[in-house]
Design a protein around this motif. Structure first.
Motif, PDB file in Angstrom:
ATOM      1  N   ALA A 153      -6.700  43.354 -54.934  1.00 33.92           N
ATOM      2  CA  ALA A 153      -7.612  44.496 -54.830  1.00 33.92           C
ATOM      3  C   ALA A 153      -9.048  44.053 -54.549  1.00 33.92           C
ATOM      4  O   ALA A 153      -9.846  44.833 -54.017  1.00 33.92           O
ATOM      5  CB  ALA A 153      -7.558  45.322 -56.107  1.00 33.92           C
ATOM      6  N   SER A 154      -9.368  42.807 -54.885  1.00 37.41           N
ATOM      7  CA  SER A 154     -10.713  42.292 -54.615  1.00 37.41           C
ATOM      8  C   SER A 154     -10.941  42.069 -53.122  1.00 37.41           C
ATOM      9  O   SER A 154     -12.087  41.954 -52.674  1.00 37.41           O
ATOM     10  CB  SER A 154     -10.943  40.979 -55.371  1.00 37.41           C
ATOM     11  OG  SER A 154     -10.221  39.906 -54.759  1.00 37.41           O
ATOM     12  N   GLY A 155      -9.843  41.979 -52.371  1.00 33.90           N
ATOM     13  CA  GLY A 155      -9.949  41.760 -50.935  1.00 33.90           C
ATOM     14  C   GLY A 155     -10.257  40.329 -50.537  1.00 33.90           C
ATOM     15  O   GLY A 155     -10.471  40.050 -49.359  1.00 33.90           O
ATOM     16  N   LYS A 156     -10.272  39.426 -51.500  1.00 35.98           N
ATOM     17  CA  LYS A 156     -10.604  38.030 -51.219  1.00 35.98           C
ATOM     18  C   LYS A 156      -9.324  37.240 -50.950  1.00 35.98           C
ATOM     19  O   LYS A 156      -8.610  36.861 -51.875  1.00 35.98           O
ATOM     20  CB  LYS A 156     -11.377  37.438 -52.390  1.00 35.98           C
ATOM     21  CG  LYS A 156     -12.710  38.152 -52.642  1.00 35.98           C
ATOM     22  CD  LYS A 156     -13.431  37.586 -53.857  1.00 35.98           C
ATOM     23  CE  LYS A 156     -14.760  38.315 -54.093  1.00 35.98           C
ATOM     24  NZ  LYS A 156     -15.451  37.821 -55.316  1.00 35.98           N
ATOM     25  N   VAL A 157      -9.047  37.014 -49.692  1.00 38.16           N
ATOM     26  CA  VAL A 157      -7.809  36.345 -49.294  1.00 38.16           C
ATOM     27  C   VAL A 157      -7.740  34.933 -49.853  1.00 38.16           C
ATOM     28  O   VAL A 157      -6.682  34.499 -50.347  1.00 38.16           O
ATOM     29  CB  VAL A 157      -7.679  36.319 -47.760  1.00 38.16           C
ATOM     30  CG1 VAL A 157      -6.451  35.518 -47.341  1.00 38.16           C
ATOM     31  CG2 VAL A 157      -7.603  37.733 -47.207  1.00 38.16           C
ATOM     32  N   ALA A 158      -8.841  34.200 -49.811  1.00 44.17           N
ATOM     33  CA  ALA A 158      -8.837  32.815 -50.303  1.00 44.17           C
ATOM     34  C   ALA A 158      -8.503  32.776 -51.783  1.00 44.17           C
ATOM     35  O   ALA A 158      -7.767  31.888 -52.246  1.00 44.17           O
ATOM     36  CB  ALA A 158     -10.197  32.162 -50.051  1.00 44.17           C
ATOM     37  N   LEU A 160      -6.742  35.010 -53.435  1.00 47.89           N
ATOM     38  CA  LEU A 160      -5.328  35.359 -53.563  1.00 47.89           C
ATOM     39  C   LEU A 160      -4.453  34.155 -53.253  1.00 47.89           C
ATOM     40  O   LEU A 160      -3.497  33.864 -53.997  1.00 47.89           O
ATOM     41  CB  LEU A 160      -4.998  36.513 -52.615  1.00 47.89           C
ATOM     42  CG  LEU A 160      -3.529  36.946 -52.553  1.00 47.89           C
ATOM     43  CD1 LEU A 160      -3.057  37.453 -53.897  1.00 47.89           C
ATOM     44  CD2 LEU A 160      -3.348  38.018 -51.468  1.00 47.89           C
ATOM     45  N   GLU A 161      -4.756  33.445 -52.182  1.00 43.83           N
ATOM     46  CA  GLU A 161      -3.953  32.285 -51.821  1.00 43.83           C
ATOM     47  C   GLU A 161      -4.047  31.189 -52.875  1.00 43.83           C
ATOM     48  O   GLU A 161      -3.070  30.488 -53.147  1.00 43.83           O
ATOM     49  CB  GLU A 161      -4.392  31.772 -50.453  1.00 43.83           C
ATOM     50  CG  GLU A 161      -4.044  32.737 -49.319  1.00 43.83           C
ATOM     51  CD  GLU A 161      -4.536  32.259 -47.973  1.00 43.83           C
ATOM     52  OE1 GLU A 161      -5.427  31.380 -47.939  1.00 43.83           O
ATOM     53  OE2 GLU A 161      -4.043  32.766 -46.943  1.00 43.83           O
ATOM     54  N   LYS A 162      -5.227  31.044 -53.497  1.00 49.77           N
ATOM     55  CA  LYS A 162      -5.383  30.059 -54.562  1.00 49.77           C
ATOM     56  C   LYS A 162      -4.523  30.436 -55.762  1.00 49.77           C
ATOM     57  O   LYS A 162      -3.857  29.581 -56.358  1.00 49.77           O
ATOM     58  CB  LYS A 162      -6.843  29.960 -54.973  1.00 49.77           C
ATOM     59  CG  LYS A 162      -7.104  28.943 -56.073  1.00 49.77           C
ATOM     60  CD  LYS A 162      -8.589  28.864 -56.420  1.00 49.77           C
ATOM     61  CE  LYS A 162      -8.830  27.841 -57.532  1.00 49.77           C
ATOM     62  NZ  LYS A 162     -10.277  27.769 -57.895  1.00 49.77           N
ATOM     63  N   ALA A 163      -4.511  31.718 -56.116  1.00 47.83           N
ATOM     64  CA  ALA A 163      -3.698  32.182 -57.239  1.00 47.83           C
ATOM     65  C   ALA A 163      -2.219  31.959 -56.971  1.00 47.83           C
ATOM     66  O   ALA A 163      -1.466  31.535 -57.867  1.00 47.83           O
ATOM     67  CB  ALA A 163      -3.976  33.653 -57.506  1.00 47.83           C
ATOM     68  N   LEU A 164      -1.790  32.209 -55.760  1.00 49.40           N
ATOM     69  CA  LEU A 164      -0.387  32.009 -55.407  1.00 49.40           C
ATOM     70  C   LEU A 164      -0.015  30.527 -55.417  1.00 49.40           C
ATOM     71  O   LEU A 164       1.092  30.157 -55.830  1.00 49.40           O
ATOM     72  CB  LEU A 164      -0.111  32.598 -54.033  1.00 49.40           C
ATOM     73  CG  LEU A 164      -0.189  34.129 -53.950  1.00 49.40           C
ATOM     74  CD1 LEU A 164      -0.230  34.569 -52.498  1.00 49.40           C
ATOM     75  CD2 LEU A 164       0.990  34.759 -54.663  1.00 49.40           C
ATOM     76  N   ALA A 165      -0.939  29.680 -54.978  1.00 50.42           N
ATOM     77  CA  ALA A 165      -0.669  28.239 -54.935  1.00 50.42           C
ATOM     78  C   ALA A 165      -0.494  27.648 -56.328  1.00 50.42           C
ATOM     79  O   ALA A 165       0.164  26.620 -56.497  1.00 50.42           O
ATOM     80  CB  ALA A 165      -1.794  27.523 -54.204  1.00 50.42           C
ATOM     81  N   MET A 166      -1.076  28.304 -57.329  1.00 50.15           N
ATOM     82  CA  MET A 166      -0.991  27.810 -58.701  1.00 50.15           C
ATOM     83  C   MET A 166       0.334  28.152 -59.374  1.00 50.15           C
ATOM     84  O   MET A 166       0.664  27.597 -60.412  1.00 50.15           O
ATOM     85  CB  MET A 166      -2.153  28.374 -59.524  1.00 50.15           C
ATOM     86  CG  MET A 166      -3.526  27.871 -59.096  1.00 50.15           C
ATOM     87  SD  MET A 166      -4.875  28.699 -59.973  1.00 50.15           S
ATOM     88  CE  MET A 166      -4.525  28.210 -61.678  1.00 50.15           C
ATOM     89  N   ALA A 167       1.089  29.070 -58.780  1.00 51.87           N
ATOM     90  CA  ALA A 167       2.361  29.471 -59.380  1.00 51.87           C
ATOM     91  C   ALA A 167       3.375  28.336 -59.285  1.00 51.87           C
ATOM     92  O   ALA A 167       3.468  27.666 -58.253  1.00 51.87           O
ATOM     93  CB  ALA A 167       2.895  30.708 -58.674  1.00 51.87           C
ATOM     94  N   PRO A 168       4.131  28.086 -60.354  1.00 52.17           N
ATOM     95  CA  PRO A 168       5.129  27.009 -60.308  1.00 52.17           C
ATOM     96  C   PRO A 168       6.237  27.299 -59.308  1.00 52.17           C
ATOM     97  O   PRO A 168       6.606  28.461 -59.090  1.00 52.17           O
ATOM     98  CB  PRO A 168       5.675  26.984 -61.747  1.00 52.17           C
ATOM     99  CG  PRO A 168       5.391  28.348 -62.291  1.00 52.17           C
ATOM    100  CD  PRO A 168       4.113  28.790 -61.646  1.00 52.17           C
ATOM    101  N   VAL A 169       6.748  26.258 -58.691  1.00 52.00           N
ATOM    102  CA  VAL A 169       7.834  26.393 -57.722  1.00 52.00           C
ATOM    103  C   VAL A 169       9.158  26.048 -58.404  1.00 52.00           C
ATOM    104  O   VAL A 169       9.288  24.963 -58.982  1.00 52.00           O
ATOM    105  CB  VAL A 169       7.620  25.454 -56.513  1.00 52.00           C
ATOM    106  CG1 VAL A 169       8.788  25.568 -55.535  1.00 52.00           C
ATOM    107  CG2 VAL A 169       6.298  25.778 -55.821  1.00 52.00           C
ATOM    108  N   ALA A 186       0.362  44.089 -45.665  1.00 53.47           N
ATOM    109  CA  ALA A 186      -1.066  44.108 -45.352  1.00 53.47           C
ATOM    110  C   ALA A 186      -1.888  44.019 -46.636  1.00 53.47           C
ATOM    111  O   ALA A 186      -1.481  44.543 -47.687  1.00 53.47           O
ATOM    112  CB  ALA A 186      -1.419  45.387 -44.596  1.00 53.47           C
ATOM    113  N   LEU A 187      -3.038  43.375 -46.572  1.00 49.27           N
ATOM    114  CA  LEU A 187      -3.869  43.157 -47.747  1.00 49.27           C
ATOM    115  C   LEU A 187      -4.214  44.463 -48.442  1.00 49.27           C
ATOM    116  O   LEU A 187      -4.175  44.543 -49.683  1.00 49.27           O
ATOM    117  CB  LEU A 187      -5.153  42.414 -47.357  1.00 49.27           C
ATOM    118  CG  LEU A 187      -6.121  42.091 -48.504  1.00 49.27           C
ATOM    119  CD1 LEU A 187      -5.451  41.214 -49.548  1.00 49.27           C
ATOM    120  CD2 LEU A 187      -7.379  41.414 -47.954  1.00 49.27           C
ATOM    121  N   GLN A 188      -4.518  45.513 -47.697  1.00 48.17           N
ATOM    122  CA  GLN A 188      -4.906  46.775 -48.324  1.00 48.17           C
ATOM    123  C   GLN A 188      -3.741  47.475 -49.012  1.00 48.17           C
ATOM    124  O   GLN A 188      -3.930  48.308 -49.891  1.00 48.17           O
ATOM    125  CB  GLN A 188      -5.538  47.720 -47.285  1.00 48.17           C
ATOM    126  CG  GLN A 188      -4.610  48.146 -46.158  1.00 48.17           C
ATOM    127  CD  GLN A 188      -4.714  47.237 -44.956  1.00 48.17           C
ATOM    128  OE1 GLN A 188      -5.011  46.042 -45.080  1.00 48.17           O
ATOM    129  NE2 GLN A 188      -4.484  47.793 -43.764  1.00 48.17           N
TER     130      GLN A 188
END
Length: 266
Positions: A153-158, A160-169, A186-188
């Protein structure tokens, strides 16, 4: 094999993008969260096209708000009961006179189960793959979705991608690239899709005991978001269900052939 042409179907105030392959009794394929027909092809994790070669008419579609499909304007449009209404509308469109079979993957499994409970007469067989965490084990995943929704919701793609990268695989996917949600959503729209997922769960166990369709449950191992415990519980609740668990990527790659053999001709 060339991709089939896209057909758009108006359902429940939205427009769903569909691809049809093969002839015979209709089988609807509902994908997982953050996926689409294009993402599934690019990722290559599971290919259900063998179903179309087994005497069935396979209809794959992009869920509401995913891929090329339109979306609603509130999170309730993305909850699994609402997605089930979309699946039922597609069943009526592609097979108005005969029941269909359904293949679900993760979110799609939730969609198929809610649909089968709403209108059981519309279904012949079910193939439920990668059942998601549910009931008592779902709270942690709900928190993940809510946190990601706030970031999106913040609209900050970077961010969001950082948060996703931190998730365990999960170990089973250690060597598989993880697609970004933005590849399909879509982001929105993403905050609404995530809120819908956070508000969703599989149907109550007592209700699931009433599903009588022959059902194949295909789970995969070592993934907390799709635990084997959910697959095992489902197989125990659904009368006559069969459970198979994949322990590695190679076994998951056989799911298309397994589904084709199970549904063969509908």
């Amino acid at each position: 094999m060339a991709s089939p042409a896209t057909e758009f179907v108006q359902v429940n105030g939205g427009r769903l993008a569909c691809s049809v392959r093969g002839t015979g009794p209709v089988v609807l394929y509902a994908h997982g969260l953050f996926c689409s027909r294009a993402v599934d092809r690019q990722r290559g994790l599971v290919d259900f096209s063998p179903v179309a070669e087994a005497g069935c008419r396979l209809v794959a579609y992009d869920a509401r708000g995913h891929g090329e499909s339109g979306c609603g304007r509130h999170s309730g449009a993305f909850g699994w009961p609402a997605l089930a209404d979309d699946l039922l509308a597609l069943a009526d469109h592609f097979s108005p006179g005969e029941p269909v079979s359904a293949i679900g993957l993760s979110m799609g499994t939730g969609t198929a189960l809610h649909a089968a409970l709403k209108r059981p007469e519309r279904f012949r067989k079910l193939v439920l793959t990668a059942p998601p965490t549910a009931w008592d084990t779902r709270a942690a995943q709900v928190q993940v979705y809510r946190k990601l929704a706030a970031v999106a919701a913040s609209g900050k793609v970077a961010l969001l991608e950082k948060a996703l990268a931190m998730a365990p695989v999960p170990p089973i996917f250690a060597n598989i690239p993880r697609p970004s949600p933005l590849a399909a959503v879509a982001l929105q729209t993403l905050p609404l899709v995530l809120a819908g997922a956070a508000a969703s769960d599989l149907p109550a166990p007592a209700a699931l005991r009433g599903i009588r369709q022959p059902t194949l449950v295909l789970g995969w191992d070592t993934d907390p978001a799709h635990p084997v415990s959910t697959s095992a519980t489902l197989a125990g609740l659904l009368p006559g269900a069969e459970l198979r668990v994949a322990r590695d990527i190679a076994e998951i790659a056989t799911w298309g052939e397994q589904a084709a053999a199970y549904l063969g001709g509908g």
